[in-house]
Design an enzyme around this catalytic site. Structure first.
Site, PDB file in Angstrom:
ATOM      1  CB  ALA A  69      -0.909  -0.005   1.219  1.00  0.00           C
ATOM      2  N   GLY A 117       0.172  -5.624   0.550  1.00  0.00           N
ATOM      3  CA  GLY A 117      -0.925  -5.752  -0.401  1.00  0.00           C
ATOM      4  C   GLY A 117      -0.505  -6.382  -1.708  1.00  0.00           C
ATOM      5  CD  GLU A 120      -2.943  -8.233   2.485  1.00  0.00           C
ATOM      6  OE1 GLU A 120      -3.700  -8.496   3.434  1.00  0.00           O
ATOM      7  OE2 GLU A 120      -2.556  -7.074   2.228  1.00  0.00           O
ATOM      8  CD  GLU A 140       0.820  -5.964   5.585  1.00  0.00           C
ATOM      9  OE1 GLU A 140       0.346  -5.864   4.437  1.00  0.00           O
ATOM     10  OE2 GLU A 140       1.505  -6.942   5.951  1.00  0.00           O
ATOM     11  CB  VAL A 402      43.689   8.244  16.757  1.00  0.00           C
ATOM     12  CG1 VAL A 402      44.284   7.794  15.428  1.00  0.00           C
ATOM     13  CG2 VAL A 402      43.468   9.745  16.762  1.00  0.00           C
ATOM     14  CB  VAL A 403      43.263   7.978  21.777  1.00  0.00           C
ATOM     15  CG1 VAL A 403      44.310   9.045  21.503  1.00  0.00           C
ATOM     16  CG2 VAL A 403      42.771   8.054  23.204  1.00  0.00           C
ATOM     17  CD  GLU A 404      36.483  11.758  21.142  1.00  0.00           C
ATOM     18  OE1 GLU A 404      35.523  12.533  21.113  1.00  0.00           O
ATOM     19  OE2 GLU A 404      36.928  11.201  20.115  1.00  0.00           O
ATOM     20  CE  LYS A 409      39.370  12.110  18.278  1.00  0.00           C
ATOM     21  NZ  LYS A 409      39.307  11.019  17.298  1.00  0.00           N
ATOM     22  CG  ASN A 502      27.498  11.492  22.357  1.00  0.00           C
ATOM     23  OD1 ASN A 502      26.859  10.547  22.804  1.00  0.00           O
ATOM     24  ND2 ASN A 502      28.634  11.325  21.709  1.00  0.00           N
TER      25      ASN A 502
END
Length: 715
Positions: A69, A117, A120, A140, A402-404, A409, A502
């Site tokens: 549908a 549908g 069906e 559905e 890489v590491v936060e 970074k 976040n």
């Protein structure tokens, strides 16, 4: 030509056969919109009036049969009464009944997808031939409803109750081989032979070699079950479906109830039972929410395609910096989706970990029969582990993972930029650090943006693509294109502390911290929020995310939004961190994690956790369930509204889908904004006033106040 319209046609074929061909003008797929339903009624009028016909072939003029549908028309149903909903199902039910009762046999040729549908109408035909690559299904229940055009009545009478219940309650797509084994189709052939095979079957039926009258009788009769068989079968089914679906998703259980109620009835009465069940579900908030999720997903895909069209070149080769769990997950996802990737680390141990992560994920696919060992080898060989930048001048995009740590970074990004071409996109998989700030280390900040994956990468659909102050449209477009090719759901957001997900998650955690400060039991809070629909409560989620990660991110958020996210008390989470309880990663957090027989960490209540946090928690007391929900959800809702008002995210739909795909917001609630529309802003205003002493995070935004005054909603 017997009949012609914009949706379908009926043509006379050799051998006194007719072909009913669905081919909706101006659309890439066929779907049952209201116009198609009206045209099918007219086509059946013409078929019944045509003299000398011996059989009907039903086909599609599109690469797929019928996808179901038109869901965009569903949204009008949710505010409608039972009579209007009955009208929606009734017209096409009459069509399918007429198709089934034609004075000659019918055969349908199923290509591509026949869903909802679309399947069906196939069930109303006497015989079904399916292309080997095609798929069928009744999805559905995933929209909070049940099949409304005879699916619950005909399918059990064709393939049996057990199989039909499984098909309908799970809403799963079924491959051709499974459909043939179940008896849902009568033959499976290659696509190029589909039409000829269907015509051959139609000829056999018209000549009397195949008995179609017997099939019609089965579809029109009660199910062949005695009372004892039925009692045992439906008792078992209800127990199984109830356990799998849960109380928040009523549609699967309603399917079982409808089939059980109609088991002793003929087709007409069974269809009436189905119509009542459909109307009952269509007016539930779950249906409105789940259809909203479906439409939101389509909108997300449309936005992503729009960005991808703007990409000035394709992403053919990629690279990832950092080969830990996250880097290995990114490498796996890229390689699995056919994009070769270089995986760089500064240590061989890191590369080994990244390759091990990718190997584990691929091995699981092989073990489950979803991939051949040969294909696994191909995917692994397209991950190129390296300790140098060799070949980085040939990649189209580099994802830093890489590491936060901002300084690390900065250094890595600046070094990498010197190893790539002037046209290569550089993206950072940071969860909290400002993209505009990281860009300060770069000579070409226009080629830089954020690409925030969620852990585990292979399982979480969302990717936040973050636009920094100097990020170009070309950088955003190519990064979105890469996310699309990786099979992800990209949402473009503006740079701010925590970006989108976040930023709104940490006010939720702050609500949790304040509950514990005021004497709530964290296990009780978890139970309430899990019953409300979250996959895990806040204490459990904190353990899974990692308490060290959470404390670091909370510090970033407090610095970014001190008026509402800087807390003036020591939190239970900080106490955990100080005592080296980091969550699942080291086996102890709010809960202890003991490996089960399969080696998976099993959540276990911890007396130690309660002893450690006691000094920062109030005297233990019980809170009303509704108060816990309001105190947890109100800060998240107001912060998400701020993000929308500040254009951090482009629309309510994108915001809602980001939370569903990024942190598992309960789909049956449709997202935060759809939930707000359900409970109403007046209710939210009451809660805001009730908990005003908890701080600015509980205040309605100016945009919320304006909507409240105008009586407006988000959708």
């Amino acid at each position: 030509m017997i009949y012609q319209s914009d949706a379908l046609s009926v043509a006379r074929l050799d051998g006194d056969f007719a072909e009913l061909r669905f081919d909706l003008a101006g659309e890439s797929v066929n779907k049952f919109n209201q116009a198609t339903v009206v045209d099918l009624t007219a086509a059946l009028d013409a078929l019944e009036a045509e003299q000398g016909l011996r059989g009907l072939l039903v086909t599609s003029g599109k690469p797929v049969f019928i996808v179901g549908a038109d869901i965009t028309e569903f949204t009008e149903l949710f505010g409608a009464g039972a009579d209007d909903i009955a009208g929606f199902t009734g017209a096409n039910n009459a069509n399918f009944n007429r198709l089934q009762a034609l004075p000659f046999p019918s055969v349908v040729a199923i290509n591509g997808y026949a869903m909802g549908g679309g399947l069906e109408v196939c069930l109303a035909c006497d015989f079904r031939v399916m292309a080997s690559a095609a798929k069928v299904g009744l999805p559905e229940t995933k929209l909070g409803i049940l099949p409304g055009w005879g699916g619950t009545a005909r399918l059990p009478r064709i393939i049996g109750v057990d199989e039909a219940v499984t098909w309908i309650t799970t809403g799963a797509e079924q491959r051709a081989d499974a459909a043939l084994k179940a008896g849902a189709v009568d033959a499976v052939v290659e696509a190029e032979a589909l039409r000829d095979a269907a015509l051959q079957m139609l000829g056999d039926a018209a000549d009397g070699s195949l008995d179609y009258a017997e099939r019609r009788a089965a579809k029109e009769s009660p199910l062949p079950m005695n009372d004892t068989e039925a009692m045992m079968a439906f008792f078992t089914m209800k127990a199984m479906v109830g356990q799998q679906a849960g109380k928040n998703y009523p549609a699967p259980m309603k399917v079982v109830e409808v089939i059980e109620e109609a088991r002793g009835m003929g087709l007409e009465d069974a269809l009436a039972v189905e119509a009542r069940g459909f109307a009952e579900l269509a007016t539930t908030p779950q249906a409105a929410a789940l259809v909203g999720i479906f439409l939101g997903d389509q909108y997300l895909s449309k936005q992503a395609r729009g960005w991808e069209k703007q990409a000035d070149r394709k992403i053919g080769r990629a690279a990832v910096l950092g080969a830990g769990i996250m880097g290995g997950g990114i490498a796996y996802q890229s390689a699995y989706k056919g994009i070769p990737i270089k995986m760089k680390d500064i240590a061989q141990e890191g590369l080994d970990l990244g390759l091990s992560e990718a190997g584990k994920l691929l091995s699981k696919r092989v073990a489950r029969g979803r991939m051949t060992p040969e294909k696994m080898g191909e995917v692994l060989s397209s991950i190129d582990p390296m300790l140098s930048y060799e070949g980085f001048d040939q990649v189209d995009i580099v994802v830093e993972a890489v590491v936060e740590n901002p300084k690390v970074k900065h250094a890595v990004l600046a070094e990498t930029e010197k190893q790539i071409t002037d046209d290569t996109i550089l993206a950072s998989n940071t969860s909290t650090i400002s993209i505009s700030y990281l860009a300060e280390a770069l000579a070409r900040p226009q080629n830089f943006c954020g690409m925030h994956f969620f852990n585990p990468v292979h399982a979480m659909p969302l990717v936040e693509v973050i636009r920094g102050e100097k990020s170009s449209d070309a950088a955003i477009a190519r990064t979105v294109a890469y996310a699309n090719r990786m099979g992800k759901k990209p949402v473009v957001v503006k740079d701010c502390p925590g970006f989108l997900v976040n930023r709104v998650l940490f006010p939720y955690f702050d609500g949790f911290s304040k509950l514990l400060r005021d004497g709530a039991d964290f296990q009780a809070v978890d139970k309430v929020m899990e019953k409300w629909g979250w996959p895990m409560g806040p204490a459990y989620l904190t353990d899974v995310v990692g308490i060290d990660t959470g404390v670091h991110a909370a510090g970033v958020m407090a610095e970014g939004f001190p008026d509402r996210m800087k807390l003036d008390f020591k939190t239970a989470t900080e106490v955990m961190f100080e005592n080296d309880r980091l969550g699942q990663k080291n086996g102890k957090g709010f809960y202890d994690y003991i490996p089960d027989k399969r080696g998976k960490p099993k959540k276990t209540p911890s007396d130690t956790a309660y002893e450690l946090i006691a000094p920062v928690c109030g005297e233990r007391r019980e809170f009303e369930r509704d108060d816990i929900i309001a105190r947890m959800m109100l800060p998240m809702a107001t912060e998400l509204a701020r993000c929308l008002e500040e254009n951090i995210v482009g629309s309510a739909a994108e915001a809602d889908m980001a939370l569903v795909y990024g942190i598992g917001f309960p789909p049956f609630r449709g997202g935060v904004f759809r939930w707000l529309d359900t409970v109403g802003l007046p209710w939210l205003a009451e809660q805001s006033e009730k908990f005003a002493d908890l701080g600015k995070g509980y205040e309605l935004t100016e945009g919320m106040k304006a909507k409240l005054a105008a009586g407006e909603t988000y959708y």
